[in-house]
Design a protein around this motif. Structure first.
Motif, PDB file in Angstrom:
ATOM      1  N   ALA A 105      -9.660  -0.207   0.549  1.00  0.00           N
ATOM      2  CA  ALA A 105      -8.699  -1.284   0.745  1.00  0.00           C
ATOM      3  C   ALA A 105      -8.237  -1.248   2.192  1.00  0.00           C
ATOM      4  O   ALA A 105      -8.257  -0.195   2.835  1.00  0.00           O
ATOM      5  N   LYS A 106      -7.819  -2.399   2.673  1.00  0.00           N
ATOM      6  CA  LYS A 106      -7.249  -2.470   4.023  1.00  0.00           C
ATOM      7  C   LYS A 106      -6.008  -3.332   3.974  1.00  0.00           C
ATOM      8  O   LYS A 106      -6.035  -4.450   3.465  1.00  0.00           O
ATOM      9  N   ILE A 107      -4.914  -2.789   4.466  1.00  0.00           N
ATOM     10  CA  ILE A 107      -3.690  -3.554   4.655  1.00  0.00           C
ATOM     11  C   ILE A 107      -3.750  -4.088   6.076  1.00  0.00           C
ATOM     12  O   ILE A 107      -3.736  -3.318   7.032  1.00  0.00           O
ATOM     13  N   GLU A 108      -3.868  -5.397   6.203  1.00  0.00           N
ATOM     14  CA  GLU A 108      -3.986  -6.010   7.526  1.00  0.00           C
ATOM     15  C   GLU A 108      -2.643  -6.471   8.075  1.00  0.00           C
ATOM     16  O   GLU A 108      -2.444  -6.482   9.284  1.00  0.00           O
ATOM     17  N   TRP A 109      -1.754  -6.891   7.207  1.00  0.00           N
ATOM     18  CA  TRP A 109      -0.455  -7.412   7.626  1.00  0.00           C
ATOM     19  C   TRP A 109       0.628  -6.874   6.699  1.00  0.00           C
ATOM     20  O   TRP A 109       0.478  -6.928   5.481  1.00  0.00           O
ATOM     21  N   LEU A 110       1.713  -6.375   7.269  1.00  0.00           N
ATOM     22  CA  LEU A 110       2.897  -5.991   6.499  1.00  0.00           C
ATOM     23  C   LEU A 110       4.100  -6.332   7.354  1.00  0.00           C
ATOM     24  O   LEU A 110       4.184  -5.917   8.517  1.00  0.00           O
ATOM     25  N   TRP A 111       5.001  -7.101   6.779  1.00  0.00           N
ATOM     26  CA  TRP A 111       6.205  -7.505   7.504  1.00  0.00           C
ATOM     27  C   TRP A 111       7.371  -7.610   6.542  1.00  0.00           C
ATOM     28  O   TRP A 111       7.201  -8.084   5.409  1.00  0.00           O
ATOM     29  N   LEU A 112       8.541  -7.159   7.001  1.00  0.00           N
ATOM     30  CA  LEU A 112       9.788  -7.323   6.256  1.00  0.00           C
ATOM     31  C   LEU A 112      10.827  -7.878   7.216  1.00  0.00           C
ATOM     32  O   LEU A 112      10.883  -7.470   8.388  1.00  0.00           O
ATOM     33  N   ALA A 113      11.655  -8.786   6.711  1.00  0.00           N
ATOM     34  CA  ALA A 113      12.764  -9.300   7.507  1.00  0.00           C
ATOM     35  C   ALA A 113      13.640  -8.117   7.933  1.00  0.00           C
ATOM     36  O   ALA A 113      13.758  -7.121   7.207  1.00  0.00           O
ATOM     37  N   GLU A 114      14.222  -8.235   9.089  1.00  0.00           N
ATOM     38  CA  GLU A 114      15.022  -7.148   9.670  1.00  0.00           C
ATOM     39  C   GLU A 114      16.040  -6.586   8.682  1.00  0.00           C
ATOM     40  O   GLU A 114      16.185  -5.369   8.555  1.00  0.00           O
ATOM     41  N   HIS A 115      16.733  -7.444   7.956  1.00  0.00           N
ATOM     42  CA  HIS A 115      17.791  -6.969   7.065  1.00  0.00           C
ATOM     43  C   HIS A 115      17.262  -6.192   5.851  1.00  0.00           C
ATOM     44  O   HIS A 115      18.026  -5.520   5.167  1.00  0.00           O
ATOM     45  N   LEU A 116      15.957  -6.235   5.598  1.00  0.00           N
ATOM     46  CA  LEU A 116      15.374  -5.513   4.471  1.00  0.00           C
ATOM     47  C   LEU A 116      14.709  -4.203   4.877  1.00  0.00           C
ATOM     48  O   LEU A 116      14.352  -3.395   4.014  1.00  0.00           O
ATOM     49  N   ARG A 117      14.560  -3.981   6.173  1.00  0.00           N
ATOM     50  CA  ARG A 117      13.918  -2.744   6.635  1.00  0.00           C
ATOM     51  C   ARG A 117      14.824  -1.557   6.325  1.00  0.00           C
ATOM     52  O   ARG A 117      16.030  -1.623   6.477  1.00  0.00           O
ATOM     53  N   GLY A 118      14.228  -0.492   5.837  1.00  0.00           N
ATOM     54  CA  GLY A 118      14.983   0.695   5.452  1.00  0.00           C
ATOM     55  C   GLY A 118      15.529   0.640   4.035  1.00  0.00           C
ATOM     56  O   GLY A 118      16.161   1.588   3.574  1.00  0.00           O
ATOM     57  N   SER A 119      15.271  -0.446   3.322  1.00  0.00           N
ATOM     58  CA  SER A 119      15.803  -0.610   1.960  1.00  0.00           C
ATOM     59  C   SER A 119      14.905   0.010   0.895  1.00  0.00           C
ATOM     60  O   SER A 119      15.290   0.083  -0.269  1.00  0.00           O
ATOM     61  N   GLY A 120      13.689   0.404   1.269  1.00  0.00           N
ATOM     62  CA  GLY A 120      12.729   0.913   0.296  1.00  0.00           C
ATOM     63  C   GLY A 120      11.740  -0.140  -0.181  1.00  0.00           C
ATOM     64  O   GLY A 120      10.762   0.181  -0.860  1.00  0.00           O
ATOM     65  N   LEU A 121      11.995  -1.408   0.178  1.00  0.00           N
ATOM     66  CA  LEU A 121      11.112  -2.482  -0.260  1.00  0.00           C
ATOM     67  C   LEU A 121       9.710  -2.336   0.320  1.00  0.00           C
ATOM     68  O   LEU A 121       8.712  -2.529  -0.389  1.00  0.00           O
ATOM     69  N   GLY A 122       9.593  -1.971   1.582  1.00  0.00           N
ATOM     70  CA  GLY A 122       8.281  -1.779   2.197  1.00  0.00           C
ATOM     71  C   GLY A 122       7.494  -0.685   1.497  1.00  0.00           C
ATOM     72  O   GLY A 122       6.296  -0.827   1.230  1.00  0.00           O
ATOM     73  N   THR A 123       8.177   0.395   1.162  1.00  0.00           N
ATOM     74  CA  THR A 123       7.539   1.491   0.436  1.00  0.00           C
ATOM     75  C   THR A 123       7.054   1.013  -0.927  1.00  0.00           C
ATOM     76  O   THR A 123       5.931   1.334  -1.353  1.00  0.00           O
TER      77      THR A 123
END
Length: 150
Positions: free
Chosen positions: A69-87
């Motif tokens: 698998a390849k993750i080509e794009w990952l983005w989170l709005a600034e206010h969601l970074r560090g919330s665990g959503l990206g993980t």
């Protein structure tokens, strides 16, 4: 066409995006890859999250093909970074990739983006490119997956 016939083509680089030509290029390269490898199992690996107004607040896009698998794009709005959503999003993509039979996930990130994030998730650095863009770098990662039957 003979090899020396390539002189009849005028090579012109443009900065105009041509979605039709890009689609044709991708289709031709994918057909070649399938013919050479025998793997015809390519699928999108995507997740797009929107708020109540329909505004995108996070997204992940990539693919699975031929056991990886390849993750080509990952983005989170600034206010969601560090919330665990990206993980959670990467974990969901990894789980889906494993369910599809993938053994590894690949991801690239720039030095100013999220190298620490991927390292915390167990990704192993396998390469670097300097001055991409100038003054920064790009880092290439891989993570071995545990498949559901493991």
């Amino acid at each position: 066409m003979r090899r020396d016939d390539d002189r009849m083509f005028e090579v012109e680089i443009t900065d105009v995006h041509d979605e039709v030509a890009l689609t044709e290029l991708r289709e031709r390269l994918i057909a070649h890859n399938i013919a050479v490898t025998g793997y015809d199992d390519g699928r999108s690996l995507s997740c797009f999250l929107r708020d109540e107004e329909g505004e995108m607040v996070a997204g992940l896009d990539g693919f699975t093909w031929g056991g990886y698998a390849k993750i080509e794009w990952l983005w989170l709005a600034e206010h969601l970074r560090g919330s665990g959503l990206g993980t959670r999003m990467v974990g969901a993509a990894e789980a889906e990739a494993a369910a599809r039979g993938c053994r590894v996930v690949r991801v690239d990130t720039h030095t100013f983006q999220a190298p620490g994030f991927y390292e915390r998730l167990g990704y192993r650095r396998i390469g670097d490119a300097i001055d991409t863009p100038v003054g920064h770098g790009e880092i290439f990662y891989v993570k071995e997956l545990r498949r559901p039957e493991d």
